[in-house]
Write a protein that holds these residues in place. Structure first.
Motif, mmCIF file in Angstrom:
data_model
loop_
_atom_site.group_PDB
_atom_site.id
_atom_site.type_symbol
_atom_site.label_atom_id
_atom_site.label_comp_id
_atom_site.label_asym_id
_atom_site.label_seq_id
_atom_site.Cartn_x
_atom_site.Cartn_y
_atom_site.Cartn_z
ATOM 1 N N LEU A 31 -16.960 -1.700 -27.397
ATOM 2 C CA LEU A 31 -18.190 -1.974 -28.118
ATOM 3 C C LEU A 31 -18.638 -0.703 -28.831
ATOM 4 C CD1 LEU A 31 -20.037 -4.519 -28.054
ATOM 5 C CD2 LEU A 31 -21.324 -3.360 -26.272
ATOM 6 N N PHE A 32 -18.914 -0.817 -30.107
ATOM 7 C CA PHE A 32 -19.350 0.360 -30.880
ATOM 8 C C PHE A 32 -20.531 -0.009 -31.761
ATOM 9 C CE2 PHE A 32 -14.779 0.645 -30.157
ATOM 10 C CZ PHE A 32 -14.715 1.871 -29.513
ATOM 11 N N PRO A 33 -21.350 0.976 -32.092
ATOM 12 C CA PRO A 33 -22.395 0.693 -33.074
ATOM 13 C C PRO A 33 -21.710 0.206 -34.368
ATOM 14 C CG PRO A 33 -22.739 2.852 -32.066
ATOM 15 C CD PRO A 33 -21.401 2.360 -31.609
ATOM 16 N N ALA A 34 -22.248 -0.834 -34.969
ATOM 17 C CA ALA A 34 -21.590 -1.408 -36.151
ATOM 18 C C ALA A 34 -21.604 -0.408 -37.300
ATOM 19 C CB ALA A 34 -22.296 -2.690 -36.562
ATOM 20 N N TYR A 42 -24.082 -3.977 -33.151
ATOM 21 C CA TYR A 42 -22.924 -3.547 -32.358
ATOM 22 C C TYR A 42 -21.770 -4.503 -32.617
ATOM 23 C CZ TYR A 42 -26.036 -0.402 -29.899
ATOM 24 O OH TYR A 42 -26.919 0.593 -29.599
ATOM 25 N N GLN A 43 -20.597 -3.969 -32.515
ATOM 26 C CA GLN A 43 -19.422 -4.793 -32.748
ATOM 27 C C GLN A 43 -18.384 -4.492 -31.654
ATOM 28 O OE1 GLN A 43 -16.951 -4.141 -36.386
ATOM 29 N NE2 GLN A 43 -17.488 -6.284 -36.792
ATOM 30 N N SER A 44 -17.736 -5.552 -31.165
ATOM 31 C CA SER A 44 -16.693 -5.358 -30.151
ATOM 32 C C SER A 44 -15.342 -5.874 -30.658
ATOM 33 C CB SER A 44 -17.065 -6.101 -28.866
ATOM 34 O OG SER A 44 -15.912 -6.245 -28.071
ATOM 35 N N GLY A 84 -11.583 -11.669 -35.434
ATOM 36 C CA GLY A 84 -11.999 -11.962 -34.060
ATOM 37 C C GLY A 84 -12.958 -10.920 -33.506
ATOM 38 N N PHE A 85 -13.668 -10.249 -34.410
ATOM 39 C CA PHE A 85 -14.684 -9.278 -33.978
ATOM 40 C C PHE A 85 -15.900 -10.043 -33.473
ATOM 41 C CE2 PHE A 85 -12.338 -7.225 -37.435
ATOM 42 C CZ PHE A 85 -11.890 -6.099 -36.760
#
Ligand code: ARG
Length: 585
Positions: A31-34, A42-44, A84-85
């Motif tokens: 998971l990271f800040p978008a 956030y995006q994983s 698939g994010f």
């Protein structure tokens, strides 16, 4: 308060188990800040990374995950994008509650470390009878910042100055001073460091040219090491003179550090060589005692030795570092030792760490880290020098930064037709000048070289200390305008986040805890600088679009709280960089 990313990680952990079973517990949810607000906050990438293992399409995996992902209290409905994010957008209501919480917390929601440790930061560490140079300045600034961050996180930090106050050079210096300036060896104030450095250079020339003098110098070393009283007194005076000069720099930079120089470990050196011998590591090579290193070879591919005792019986820098390491582990009981020096010493530390490990001085539960940094260069990328080509004295360098700040301030006062007291002018110039130097250093990734430029570091419009100090003072001027006491803003006031810039600022304010723990993990102060710089920019945007004092309640108080939180975050962040704020400038 757990950071947002930590909370989301926990929720992902639960979803992974629910969707795919227990063996998926403890998998990193990636998971990271978008990178772009259109992907939410956030995006994983977890679904992409599990595709192979699960033998399914990433989008299908993402679908199963979000069906099990319980984040309704934190986020809007999770969305699947692209390959698939999983994109997550924080809910304003959640942000409002979190902002309300950190407002009441003097630590602004920044947690203490779960497992406080005893940590040692070995930094600054100049050498007696030599000028403290820009490399020592970098070590001082970076080391102090790291120590401040560890202290704030609740660790017990020992700040040590491993000054070079021992060794054969003292024999040479004492022998030379006996000839040319004997009073320096018996009276305290006979020399200043500048003279001492000059004498040192002259002594070195003499030593290299004159064999008879070499013999005298050697005798002086033996006398000193045997503890002859007049030699020790002379040595102490020389140390005293250097120390006074170092202290001037530490006072200017507001540095707390405990001196424990190389001489402290002198009595322990023979024992170190014995230990190495007992471990079967010691080899005699051309009269010198050494340990052959694993993984360090010369041009011919032969293993390199680490010399711990020279053929004349003298010990060296590495022996002292081995003794220091052992002492710090056993006597100081530290769990981590952080060494802040230029990158040129990387091999030295790797070698010392290896030998310490093999000798049993370094148990598995103690970590040692070398925190290297690059060179300080002058404009044009060359070595930093004065106009006349001499090496720059640190005191002069700092004074020039203060003078630059003073000039800029005088210009501003004239432009704005302001009258200020001499005291105000002195204080503001000093704070801006010193902070500019510190920030210029800390805001670079420490691994790279950096170019020292007064103009750049004092530029109010760049990523500089003055820029951040202005951002802080600007918020304070808002409160002054309407006689608002930030401390008395209602603790239960309703926070309302509506405007895009307001939401962006709030989200960013809530990231401080994450940033501090990243800086603590990677020991990279530039990340904190980037954060503070971006925070100021987000604040400026907010202030441009959202009226504060002119808006009606409850928006007015809510916005004042955002102003106050910005100022407090800046103040705290700057304090961790070793930079004080100015209420007015
Ligand atoms: N005095 C050394 C120098 O000026 C730095 C010492 C760093 N610390 C250490 N434990 N070796 O390069």
């Amino acid at each position: 308060m757990n950071s947002i990313i930590e909370q989301l990680n926990n929720r992902f952990g639960e979803a992974l188990i629910a969707a795919f079973g227990k063996e998926f517990a403890k998998i990193d949810s990636l998971l990271f800040p978008a990178s772009n607000p259109k992907f939410g906050d956030y995006q994983s990438n977890i679904a992409l990374s599990l595709a192979k293992q699960l033998g399914q399409q990433p989008r299908a995996i993402a679908q199963q995950l979000i069906e099990n992902l319980n984040v309704a209290d934190l986020c809007e409905k999770p969305e699947i994008a692209g390959a698939g994010f999983i994109n997550l957008t924080l809910k304003p209501s959640y942000l409002e509650t979190q902002i309300g919480k950190i407002q009441k917390d003097p630590r602004l929601g920044i947690e203490k470390a779960k497992y406080p440790q005893k940590e040692l930061v070995d930094f600054s560490s100049p050498n007696i009878a030599k000028e403290m140079h820009v490399g020592h300045l970098r070590s001082t600034i970076i080391g102090d910042c790291i120590a401040r961050i560890l202290e704030f996180r609740g660790h017990d930090v020992l700040r040590l100055n491993h000054i070079g106050d021992w060794g054969t050079q003292f024999g040479m210096l004492i022998a030379y001073l006996k000839e040319v300036c004997p009073e320096a060896l018996i009276t305290a104030d006979a020399l200043d460091l500048g003279d001492l450095v000059t004498f040192y250079k002259q002594a070195k020339i003499r030593f290299d040219e004159d064999e008879a003098f070499q013999e005298i110098a050697r005798k002086e070393v033996v006398k000193l090491q045997a503890g002859a009283e007049d030699s020790l007194r002379a040595w102490q005076l020389l140390c005293e003179q250097s120390r006074r000069e170092f202290q001037v720099i530490y006072d200017l930079l507001d540095i707390q550090i405990t001196e424990r120089g190389e001489s402290f470990y002198n009595p322990l050196l023979p024992g170190i060589v014995e230990d190495l011998d007992k471990q079967g590591l010691l080899v005699e090579d051309a009269g010198a005692k050494c340990v052959f290193l694993e993984g360090f070879t010369n041009k011919e591919g032969q293993p390199l030795p680490l010399i711990v005792q020279k053929s004349d019986g003298g010990y060296n820098y590495a022996t002292t570092d081995l003794a220091a390491l052992k002492y710090r582990v056993r006597q100081d009981n530290v769990q981590r030792i952080i060494y802040v020096t230029d990158v040129g010493q990387s091999n030295h530390f790797a070698q010392v760490f290896q030998v310490a490990k093999r000798a049993g001085f370094l148990p598995d539960n103690v970590k040692v880290v070398h925190v290297p940094f690059g060179l300080v260069l002058g404009e044009g990328g060359k070595k930093l020098k004065t106009r006349s080509g001499d090496t720059i004295k640190l005191k002069d360098l700092l004074d020039e930064a203060i003078a630059g700040a003073r000039k800029e301030l005088a210009q501003r006062l004239a432009d704005e037709n302001r009258q200020e007291t001499e005291e105000f002018i002195n204080n503001v110039s000093r704070v801006i000048g010193i902070s500019a130097v510190k920030y210029a250093d800390l805001s670079q990734n420490r691994n790279s070289n950096y170019i020292f430029s007064y103009a750049k570091m004092l530029d109010r419009k760049g990523n500089t200390a003055p820029y951040l100090l202005y951002a802080y003072a600007r918020v304070q001027s808002i409160s002054r305008k309407d006689n608002i006491n930030f401390e008395q803003l209602a603790g239960d006031a309703k926070i309302i986040l509506e405007h895009e810039t307001e939401l962006a600022l709030a989200k960013y304010l809530l990231q401080s805890t994450e940033i501090i723990s990243n800086v603590e993990r990677d020991l990279l102060p530039n990340r904190l600088c980037e954060y503070l710089y971006e925070l100021s920019q987000k604040f400026n945007k907010f202030y441009e679009f959202c009226p504060v004092l002119q808006s009606d309640e409850p928006a007015r108080t809510s916005r004042l709280i955002l102003c106050d939180l910005t100022a407090r975050t800046l103040k705290l962040g700057l304090s961790l960089l070793g930079i004080p704020v100015l209420e007015r400038m």
